[in-house]
Design a protein around this motif. Structure first.
Motif, short mmCIF file in Angstrom:
data_model
loop_
_atom_site.label_atom_id
_atom_site.label_comp_id
_atom_site.label_asym_id
_atom_site.label_seq_id
_atom_site.Cartn_x
_atom_site.Cartn_y
_atom_site.Cartn_z
N SER A 184 81.34 17.40 -64.48
CA SER A 184 80.15 16.56 -64.60
C SER A 184 79.85 15.96 -63.23
O SER A 184 80.73 15.86 -62.37
CB SER A 184 80.38 15.46 -65.63
OG SER A 184 81.51 14.68 -65.28
N PRO A 185 78.61 15.56 -62.99
CA PRO A 185 78.24 15.02 -61.67
C PRO A 185 79.05 13.79 -61.31
O PRO A 185 79.39 12.97 -62.16
CB PRO A 185 76.75 14.67 -61.85
CG PRO A 185 76.29 15.52 -62.98
CD PRO A 185 77.46 15.63 -63.91
N CYS A 186 79.36 13.66 -60.04
CA CYS A 186 80.09 12.50 -59.54
C CYS A 186 79.41 11.99 -58.28
O CYS A 186 79.28 12.73 -57.31
CB CYS A 186 81.55 12.86 -59.24
SG CYS A 186 82.51 11.48 -58.56
N GLU A 187 78.98 10.74 -58.32
CA GLU A 187 78.34 10.11 -57.17
C GLU A 187 79.28 9.11 -56.51
O GLU A 187 78.92 7.99 -56.21
CB GLU A 187 77.04 9.41 -57.61
CG GLU A 187 76.03 10.33 -58.27
CD GLU A 187 75.58 11.46 -57.37
OE1 GLU A 187 75.56 11.25 -56.14
OE2 GLU A 187 75.26 12.55 -57.88
N GLY A 188 80.51 9.53 -56.33
CA GLY A 188 81.47 8.68 -55.64
C GLY A 188 81.99 7.54 -56.50
O GLY A 188 82.10 7.66 -57.74
N GLU A 189 82.29 6.42 -55.87
CA GLU A 189 82.93 5.30 -56.57
C GLU A 189 82.07 4.75 -57.70
O GLU A 189 82.59 4.31 -58.73
CB GLU A 189 83.26 4.18 -55.58
CG GLU A 189 84.00 3.02 -56.24
CD GLU A 189 84.43 1.95 -55.26
OE1 GLU A 189 84.70 0.82 -55.71
OE2 GLU A 189 84.50 2.24 -54.04
N ASP A 190 80.75 4.77 -57.55
CA ASP A 190 79.88 4.24 -58.60
C ASP A 190 80.07 5.00 -59.91
O ASP A 190 80.10 4.40 -60.99
CB ASP A 190 78.42 4.31 -58.17
CG ASP A 190 78.07 3.28 -57.11
OD1 ASP A 190 78.86 2.31 -56.96
OD2 ASP A 190 77.03 3.43 -56.45
N SER A 191 80.20 6.32 -59.82
CA SER A 191 80.42 7.12 -61.03
C SER A 191 81.77 6.81 -61.66
O SER A 191 81.90 6.72 -62.88
CB SER A 191 80.35 8.62 -60.70
OG SER A 191 79.04 9.00 -60.35
N VAL A 192 82.79 6.63 -60.83
CA VAL A 192 84.13 6.33 -61.34
C VAL A 192 84.14 4.97 -62.02
O VAL A 192 84.71 4.79 -63.10
CB VAL A 192 85.17 6.38 -60.21
CG1 VAL A 192 86.57 6.13 -60.78
CG2 VAL A 192 85.14 7.73 -59.51
N LYS A 193 83.48 3.99 -61.39
CA LYS A 193 83.40 2.65 -61.99
C LYS A 193 82.69 2.70 -63.33
O LYS A 193 83.12 2.09 -64.30
CB LYS A 193 82.68 1.69 -61.04
CG LYS A 193 82.52 0.29 -61.61
CD LYS A 193 81.72 -0.61 -60.69
CE LYS A 193 81.50 -1.99 -61.32
NZ LYS A 193 80.66 -2.85 -60.45
N TRP A 194 81.58 3.44 -63.40
CA TRP A 194 80.84 3.56 -64.65
C TRP A 194 81.71 4.18 -65.73
O TRP A 194 81.72 3.73 -66.88
CB TRP A 194 79.59 4.41 -64.42
CG TRP A 194 78.81 4.66 -65.68
CD1 TRP A 194 77.85 3.85 -66.23
CD2 TRP A 194 78.93 5.78 -66.55
NE1 TRP A 194 77.37 4.42 -67.39
CE2 TRP A 194 78.01 5.59 -67.61
CE3 TRP A 194 79.72 6.94 -66.53
CZ2 TRP A 194 77.88 6.52 -68.64
CZ3 TRP A 194 79.59 7.85 -67.57
CH2 TRP A 194 78.67 7.64 -68.60
#
Length: 363
Positions: free
Chosen positions: A121-131
């Motif tokens: 799935s798409p990953c936009e760095g730390e923001d995606s991980v936090k979400w």
């Protein structure tokens, strides 16, 4: 009695600190296609926190390889033995699941091009991980309390502080925020409240599961098949694709029963995964319908967390034999109290992650 309670509390504190301090030694290699300088850069050695996530390591990894990278920007991703690694699964869980024979250091390949969007799935760095983390926390809160109000009502400052405590491995800072969520510890009758207590509860607090309702523990399983004729688990074939891994969310309901001292880990696993832990089909059906074995269906679950259990693996493991169970890198005794495991070995999003190796019969 007081001394015993203090000793138990001390052991729990020590267990939590070991979980939060646990790390996997990583040796990260830059993929050959991304190398633009000669000689190629040496691999990067670092420690990956067990409760952390691979994308959070990208800044230091990118800095190490910066002189050898091609121009332009793309989404970074990691690979192990040809398998793209799911960025939202904790590092410790990935290691326990994919390394039958614990590999130290764990040799990973990092890519700065060619993101496999058909697999990950798409990953936009730390923001995606936090979400992803906050969504898992909401889901766990829903399982435990019946709703996710306590997480939804967190201030922005508390959300930031909670996330920073996770990324920095700051257990004390995490406790300062997480205690306000009123999610634990798990006890057999710890979440049952009287009507008078419920009336005193403000609308901003998490709802009680209600009188007579059992404690519910969020559990996330990763079930991997290995060869049926395998003698040593260390010789298991590498996972070639994610279709061969079942990713299952199931809460475990705990009801206080007279005359029972405690629920063992073995009993909990038989109840939660009867299709894998019971060799008797009739017994498996009874266990599955007895409670505690239903899939989580909370609508707040993220798309990557909603992956169904692999149908092919379920079919192949109808008469499977459990070869290995790992929690936080530990092969636990099946007689250990399940509640101790849930309270002391859970991850910061309140899920207990359990990796299970089962022998699969070729069809």
């Amino acid at each position: 009695m007081a001394a015993a309670h203090e000793e138990a509390a001390a052991w729990s504190e020590e267990a939590a600190r070991r979980v939060w301090g646990g790390a996997v030694p990583l040796q990260v290699h830059l993929h050959d296609a991304d190398v633009t300088a000669l000689p190629p850069p040496p691999p990067f050695l670092t420690l990956g926190p067990r409760i952390g996530y691979l994308p959070l390591l990208i800044p230091v990894i990118k800095a190490h390889f910066s002189n050898a990278l091609p121009p332009g920007v793309d989404t970074v991703w990691f690979e192990y033995k040809g398998l793209p690694l799911k960025w939202y699964v904790p590092i410790g869980v990935l290691f326990d699941l994919l390394c039958a024979d614990p590999e130290r250091p764990w040799n990973l390949i990092v890519h700065f091009r060619g993101y496999p969007s058909e697999i990950l799935s798409p990953c936009e760095g730390e923001d995606s991980v936090k979400w992803s983390y906050m969504n898992s926390l909401k889901e766990a809160t829903f399982i435990i309390t019946g709703n996710s109000k306590s997480v939804m009502n967190m201030s922005q400052a508390d959300q930031v502080a909670l996330w920073q405590s996770v990324t920095k491995g700051n257990l004390d800072g995490y406790k300062n925020i997480s205690t306000r969520l009123k999610l634990g510890p798990f006890e057999e009758d710890g979440l049952v409240q009287t009507a008078s207590t419920e009336r005193q509860q403000s609308s901003d607090e998490p709802e009680s599961p209600g009188p007579g309702r059992p404690c519910r523990v969020p559990v996330r399983f990763y079930v991997r098949g290995v060869q049926e004729d395998l003698e040593d688990i260390e010789d298991a074939m590498p996972v070639s694709d994610w279709e061969s891994v079942s990713y299952i969310n199931r809460p475990f309901e705990i009801r206080k029963v007279e005359g029972r001292s405690y629920i063992t880990l073995g009993h909990a696993l038989q109840t939660l995964l009867p299709e894998f832990f019971s060799s008797d089909p009739q017994n498996a059906e009874e266990l599955g319908s007895a409670g505690g074995g239903s899939d989580t269906t909370n609508s707040s679950r993220s798309s990557q967390e909603a992956e169904p259990a692999s149908a092919s693996l379920r079919e192949a493991t109808k008469q499977a034999k459990v070869k290995l169970v790992r929690v936080q890198g530990i092969e636990l005794d099946m007689d250990i109290p399940f509640l101790w495991v849930a309270n002391n070995l859970k991850n910061p999003e309140y899920y207990l992650h359990i990796c299970v190796y089962v022998s699969t019969r070729k069809q």
